[in-house]
Design a protein around this motif. Structure first.
Motif, PDB file in Angstrom:
ATOM      1  N   THR B  91       0.816  -1.208   0.000  1.00 20.33           N
ATOM      2  CA  THR B  91       0.000   0.000   0.000  1.00 20.33           C
ATOM      3  C   THR B  91       0.854   1.263   0.000  1.00 20.33           C
ATOM      4  O   THR B  91       0.547   2.238  -0.687  1.00 20.33           O
ATOM      5  CB  THR B  91      -0.919  -0.015   1.234  1.00 20.33           C
ATOM      6  OG1 THR B  91      -1.898  -1.006   1.037  1.00 20.33           O
ATOM      7  CG2 THR B  91      -1.591   1.314   1.418  1.00 20.33           C
ATOM      8  N   MET B  92       1.926   1.235   0.773  1.00 19.02           N
ATOM      9  CA  MET B  92       2.794   2.413   0.834  1.00 19.02           C
ATOM     10  C   MET B  92       3.389   2.701  -0.542  1.00 19.02           C
ATOM     11  O   MET B  92       3.423   3.853  -0.985  1.00 19.02           O
ATOM     12  CB  MET B  92       3.934   2.167   1.823  1.00 19.02           C
ATOM     13  CG  MET B  92       3.496   2.178   3.271  1.00 19.02           C
ATOM     14  SD  MET B  92       3.389   3.842   3.900  1.00 19.02           S
ATOM     15  CE  MET B  92       3.292   3.482   5.655  1.00 19.02           C
ATOM     16  N   VAL B  93       3.870   1.640  -1.210  1.00 17.27           N
ATOM     17  CA  VAL B  93       4.454   1.836  -2.537  1.00 17.27           C
ATOM     18  C   VAL B  93       3.388   2.367  -3.488  1.00 17.27           C
ATOM     19  O   VAL B  93       3.616   3.311  -4.253  1.00 17.27           O
ATOM     20  CB  VAL B  93       5.053   0.515  -3.046  1.00 17.27           C
ATOM     21  CG1 VAL B  93       5.533   0.668  -4.481  1.00 17.27           C
ATOM     22  CG2 VAL B  93       6.193   0.073  -2.159  1.00 17.27           C
ATOM     23  N   TRP B  94       2.213   1.762  -3.413  1.00 14.11           N
ATOM     24  CA  TRP B  94       1.107   2.182  -4.265  1.00 14.11           C
ATOM     25  C   TRP B  94       0.771   3.658  -4.011  1.00 14.11           C
ATOM     26  O   TRP B  94       0.654   4.454  -4.954  1.00 14.11           O
ATOM     27  CB  TRP B  94      -0.079   1.278  -3.957  1.00 14.11           C
ATOM     28  CG  TRP B  94      -1.327   1.533  -4.727  1.00 14.11           C
ATOM     29  CD1 TRP B  94      -1.513   2.442  -5.728  1.00 14.11           C
ATOM     30  CD2 TRP B  94      -2.571   0.854  -4.566  1.00 14.11           C
ATOM     31  NE1 TRP B  94      -2.789   2.374  -6.204  1.00 14.11           N
ATOM     32  CE2 TRP B  94      -3.457   1.413  -5.511  1.00 14.11           C
ATOM     33  CE3 TRP B  94      -3.017  -0.161  -3.726  1.00 14.11           C
ATOM     34  CZ2 TRP B  94      -4.774   0.982  -5.614  1.00 14.11           C
ATOM     35  CZ3 TRP B  94      -4.323  -0.590  -3.837  1.00 14.11           C
ATOM     36  CH2 TRP B  94      -5.197  -0.033  -4.769  1.00 14.11           C
ATOM     37  N   ALA B  95       0.643   3.998  -2.729  1.00 16.03           N
ATOM     38  CA  ALA B  95       0.298   5.387  -2.398  1.00 16.03           C
ATOM     39  C   ALA B  95       1.401   6.337  -2.852  1.00 16.03           C
ATOM     40  O   ALA B  95       1.135   7.468  -3.264  1.00 16.03           O
ATOM     41  CB  ALA B  95       0.055   5.525  -0.904  1.00 16.03           C
TER      42      ALA B  95
END
Lengths: 520, 488
Positions: B91-95
């Motif tokens: 999620t962090m990478v996506w965000a």
């Protein structure tokens, strides 16, 4: 030849020194306020008030381990009194800082305003030291009468005057009820000393009608001051109308003092007849929790919202008194300390926004604060989360402590009431947070030009109180609140967070006070 | 290995990044979560199967209240922690690939959320668990309220918070009551080990179990308590939703296994049928809603209700197989639902921003890689034989079959329904003609960086589900047997 010799009681001046510092400070402030130079009135007077409160705190710490009866056992200095005094004095310093550049001291004259404040604080210190019903009542009046005046110090605002008058009338009813109850207690036990009343209560007098009526009326009188439902009706109006620094002071210091007196009277003197009064007080606590939280749900004025919230919080605190155990008393004190921090942070932010926006204390005044003024938004957020009892804030630990005490004391249902109250309270605390972080600022479009052309632009839908003068909003739109107000907000906001993560120092403080209660 | 590092690193890294100027926030938060993922893999490597509670940290936090800062890892929470760190990293990478207003605050909240979730999963003290469990909701309130979708996002997320905190606060009261009653006048002690040795009287267990169950069921959510789900899901930003649906509901499932069964075995047995019926109702209701709704993210939301129903079914079979299946299925569901939300986001980007399946179609035309990855995820979701989800559902149904045969038979229909709604979503989006206004294009390399590792993990577990089962069997068995012992 015999001479009639009236022997004056022995005066233990070192133990009385915090009171001396306050009364001396009050006198000095009153005198200084008569001087002409602006510097003296606007700067030296508040500084003197802070110095006298600081000295009182220092002297209280100096007396830290004292446990002694003073003035023929009319007062008592012990851990409970000292801890409550330090809390009240700290709230006093915060109040002076918040009042420093407020409108109220200018209108009421600086000397009088701060002298009244110091006198009221002295009354609170006396109240938490009181050891018989006479000193209890005298201290109660000494704290109340200056407050009535302080509420009305913004003399050119009708709501302030109305607030003072209302508080005077309702407060007098409370005082009368209290004194009536105390008189009945005297009638039942033949004593004014708490110690003697305690002895009377232990001797099987607990079913005496006179005695029970006395307890009920005394509780009612104190309940007025602590805004316990159903004796709370004055709270929203008075809180809203009073100058905001005074409201902050009333919300935290008066409550601490009133609960100090309730603890002394009920959990020390009358503890042996707890079986008679505790169920009734438990019912009061439950009612207070529900009434306060439901009342707060629909408020759009932040001061009214916090007034109703303070009613609800009084219910939680009262739950700690109900169980009449040492654990319960400590939980009460712990929550009072936590309550002081979170409310002062919230009120400091309200004051800052009153001065910055001209929207008064309407909830719109904090809209968009997360982007425009994060240094104010964070303390307010922490205060709201803590009041709601969210983990990582001191309010969470306080709630656990209170629930622990209620379950331990056999009042599990009251513990459930506390959590049900917290659920209700989320609805309005989250509304404040949502306004700060999730709504755009109201009135950003209100440039001076627009205000000039459009007459009264649609602003802050529905808020119709008089501070909503758009020209004020426009001219003050770029004003920044004074550093001391921001300082109070940040300090108490940070304390609320730190207290939720490292609560041990606060526990040590409370244990010192709890050791003095001597129950069980 | 210090578990405190695992817990606090994401929040600390995000805070450090937020205090630095510029785009340091996203770099700090992303690297923090990636390092945390590495640390959790290190825990996995060092983990001794069947070795009981490991990596123990035990400090007294609040001595007056008997609350300990006690952390530990055993077979029960090992894979929940891995799931959380993996999905948060994704999620962090996506965000970080998107742009956010006030991004330092956004990543700060995301980092705090990860810390709180890992804290709840590692806590070995009831009060600490409750604190983390409540705390993990707050970041999602801010993330949704500030960066969410639609004009009703604040109302939606307020509903979510109030629903879940009502449950959590009841749990708080129940937790304090548990400790007070267990201490029986002595000094309080909230640690799980103490409470497991000092079980409560049967009558107390029953009402306390209900309070805990309310908290967990709302969080999952299961059928009658899911009212916040549609509004909350619609309002959340997609990356946040992926981790919310993938991880937070699993913390509730974990709570049942860690707290409800071992500490309140009598309560668990007393309300077994109620819980099984709620689970069954959720399976049927979730499947039916997933089949009829047209919003792709709500299809996934309702399918989660059904899947969580299966997990609760497994837990309240009160059999070792059921509990094992529940743990495996929790990991599986987290692993499929997060990439599914990611794929829905990709689909919506190709369908002109609409998340309605009626606006989609033919997207597989020029996107074979995306279509293949989606197919793998979809087949895993419907528990195709050969997938790890199949093993999970099989174990769950086996457990229920051994304890309540009628419920097991009805629950079998849920397996069939899952293929209906999953394939419907896949076919509507990928097959048929290209819908007007849609464009079929392949996913980018950056999308692959997020999607491919998750799908790889799904495939790995499909081949080798024993990897999970072997390491978890001892603790899940003992959790189920604590309750089963009461029945005998």
């Amino acid at each position: 030849m015999m001479l009639a010799v009236a022997k004056a009681p022995h005066m233990d001046w070192s133990a009385l020194s915090p009171l001396v510092a306050l009364f001396g400070g009050a006198t000095l402030v009153l005198m200084l306020g008569l001087l002409r130079p602006r510097f003296v009135r606007h700067t030296l007077v508040p500084l003197t008030a802070i110095a006298s409160l600081g000295a009182a705190i220092g002297l209280a710490i100096w007396q830290w381990d004292r446990k002694a009866d003073l003035v023929s056992a009319a007062l008592r200095i012990d851990g409970l009194a000292l801890v409550l005094m330090i809390l009240i004095f700290s709230a006093g310093i915060a109040t002076v800082l918040l009042s420093w550049r407020a409108a109220a001291p200018v209108e009421a004259a600086h000397g009088e305003y701060f002298a009244l404040l110091l006198t009221s604080i002295a009354g609170m210190a006396l109240l938490v030291e009181a050891q018989n019903t006479i000193t209890l009542f005298v201290a109660f009046e000494l704290l109340s009468i200056p407050l009535y005046v302080l509420c009305a110090t913004e003399m050119r605002r009708t709501t302030s005057l109305e607030s003072g008058l209302k508080y005077l009338i309702v407060g007098s009813v409370g005082s009368a009820t209290l004194v009536y109850g105390l008189a009945m207690l005297y009638g039942a036990t033949g004593a004014t000393d708490f110690a003697a009343i305690a002895k009377g209560a232990a001797g099987g007098i607990g079913t005496d009608v006179l005695f029970l009526t006395g307890i009920a009326l005394a509780l009612t009188g104190l309940a007025f001051k602590a805004s316990v439902a159903p004796f709370h009706q004055w709270t929203p109006d008075v809180y809203e109308g009073a100058p905001t620094p005074v409201t902050a002071f009333m919300a935290v210091a008066t409550k601490a003092a009133a609960f100090g007196a309730i603890l002394r009277l009920f959990d020390v003197a009358l503890v042996d007849s707890a079986g008679d009064w505790a169920p009734a007080m438990a019912a009061l606590a439950a009612i207070t929790i529900v009434v306060g939280n439901v009342g707060a749900l629909t408020q759009t004025s932040l001061k009214r919202l916090l007034a109703w919230s303070s009613v609800a919080q009084a219910g939680y605190i009262l739950a700690g008194v109900v169980v009449s155990s040492s654990l319960g008393s400590k939980a009460t004190l712990f929550y009072l300390a936590v309550y002081l921090g979170m409310n002062l942070a919230a009120f400091a932010v309200i004051i800052a926004r009153e001065r910055e926006t001209g929207l008064g204390d309407h909830i719109d005044s904090v809209a968009g604060l997360g982007t425009s003024r994060p240094i104010l938004a964070w303390p307010m957020t922490l205060a709201m989360l803590s009041l709601a009892g969210i983990p990582a804030t001191a309010g969470f630990i306080g709630k656990i402590y209170l629930i622990d005490a209620t379950v331990d004391g056999g009042y599990t249902w009251l513990g459930v009431f506390i959590v049900v109250g917290s659920m209700l309270s989320l609805a309005y605390y989250l509304r404040v947070i949502a306004a700060m972080w999730m709504r755009p600022a109201v009135g950003t479009e209100l440039t001076p030009a627009a205000a000039g052309v459009g007459g009264r632009p649609a602003l802050a839908g529905g808020a119709a109180s008089d501070p909503l003068d758009p020209t004020v909003a426009a001219s003050e739109g770029t004003r920044r609140a004074e550093p001391e107000v921001v300082f109070v907000a940040v300090l108490f906001g940070a304390a609320t967070l730190v207290g939720g993560i490292v609560p041990s120092p606060l526990f040590n403080l409370i244990n010192h006070a709890g050791g003095a209660l001597g129950i069980f | 290995m210090h578990l405190s590092l695992l817990i606090w690193l994401p929040a600390a890294a995000a805070l450090f990044g937020a205090l630095l100027p510029g785009r340091a926030a996203r770099a700090g938060a992303v690297s923090g979560s990636l390092v945390t993922l590495g640390l959790s893999i290190a825990v996995l490597v060092q983990f001794k199967t069947g070795g009981g509670l490991q990596f123990i940290t035990d400090e007294t936090w609040i001595s007056e209240l008997g609350i300990h800062y006690k952390l530990g890892v055993d077979g029960l929470n090992l894979f929940f922690i891995l799931l959380a760190t993996l999905l948060f990293a994704a999620t962090m990478v996506w965000a970080a690939l998107q742009t956010w207003e006030r991004e330092s605050t956004f990543f700060l909240w995301l980092g705090i959320a990860e810390s709180a979730v890992i804290g709840a999963l590692t806590a070995q003290d009831l009060a600490l668990f409750v604190a983390f469990f409540d705390l993990m909701l707050i970041p999602f309130y801010f993330l949704t309220g500030q960066w969410g979708i639609g004009p009703n996002r604040v109302a939606g997320v307020t509903k979510l918070v109030i629903y879940t905190l009502v449950g959590s606060l009841l749990m708080l009261a129940a937790a304090v009551a548990t400790a007070v009653l267990a201490a029986n006048g002595d000094h309080l002690n909230f640690t799980f080990s103490f409470l497991a040795d000092h079980r409560l009287a049967n009558g107390s267990q029953n009402w306390i179990f209900l309070f805990f169950a309310a908290a967990f069921l709302v969080k999952m959510p299961l059928f009658p308590l899911h009212g916040w789900m549609p509004d909350g899901y619609r309002a959340m930003p997609m990356p946040v939703l992926a981790v919310f649906s993938g991880v937070l509901s699993k913390v509730a499932a974990y709570g049942f296994l860690r707290i409800a069964l071992p500490l309140f075995p009598h309560g668990s047995v007393h309300y077994q049928e109620l819980m099984l019926l709620i689970a069954l109702a959720s399976i049927l209701y979730g499947s039916a809603m997933a089949f009829t709704t047209t919003n792709a993210r709500l299809i996934l939301g309702y399918s989660s209700v059904a899947q969580m129903g299966f997990i609760v079914l497994g837990i309240f079979a009160l059999r070792a197989q059921g509990a094992q299946g529940a743990v495996l299925q929790s990991v599986n569901h987290g692993l499929v639902v997060a990439p599914a939300f990611f794929i829905v986001a990709l689909l919506a980007a190709r369908a002109g921003g609409s998340e309605d399946v009626r606006d989609m179609g033919g997207l597989a035309f020029r996107a074979p890689v995306l279509a293949s990855l989606f197919l793998i995820v979809a087949l895993a979701t419907l528990a195709m034989p050969g997938s790890s989800n199949f093993v999970g559902e099989f174990l769950i149904l086996l457990g229920v079959f051994n304890s309540k045969i009628v419920i097991a038979i009805v629950a079998f229909t849920g397996v069939a329904l899952a293929s209906v709604y999953t394939l419907r979503l896949f076919i509507r989006a990928m097959h048929n003609r290209v819908a007007p206004g849609d464009e079929s294009r392949e996913m980018t390399l950056a999308d692959g960086v997020i999607l491919v590792p998750l799908v790889a993990v799904i495939l790995f577990l499909a081949v080798y589900p024993q990897f999970v089962l072997k390491r978890t069997s001892r603790e899940t068995t003992s959790a189920a047997q604590a309750a089963a012992a009461v029945v005998r």
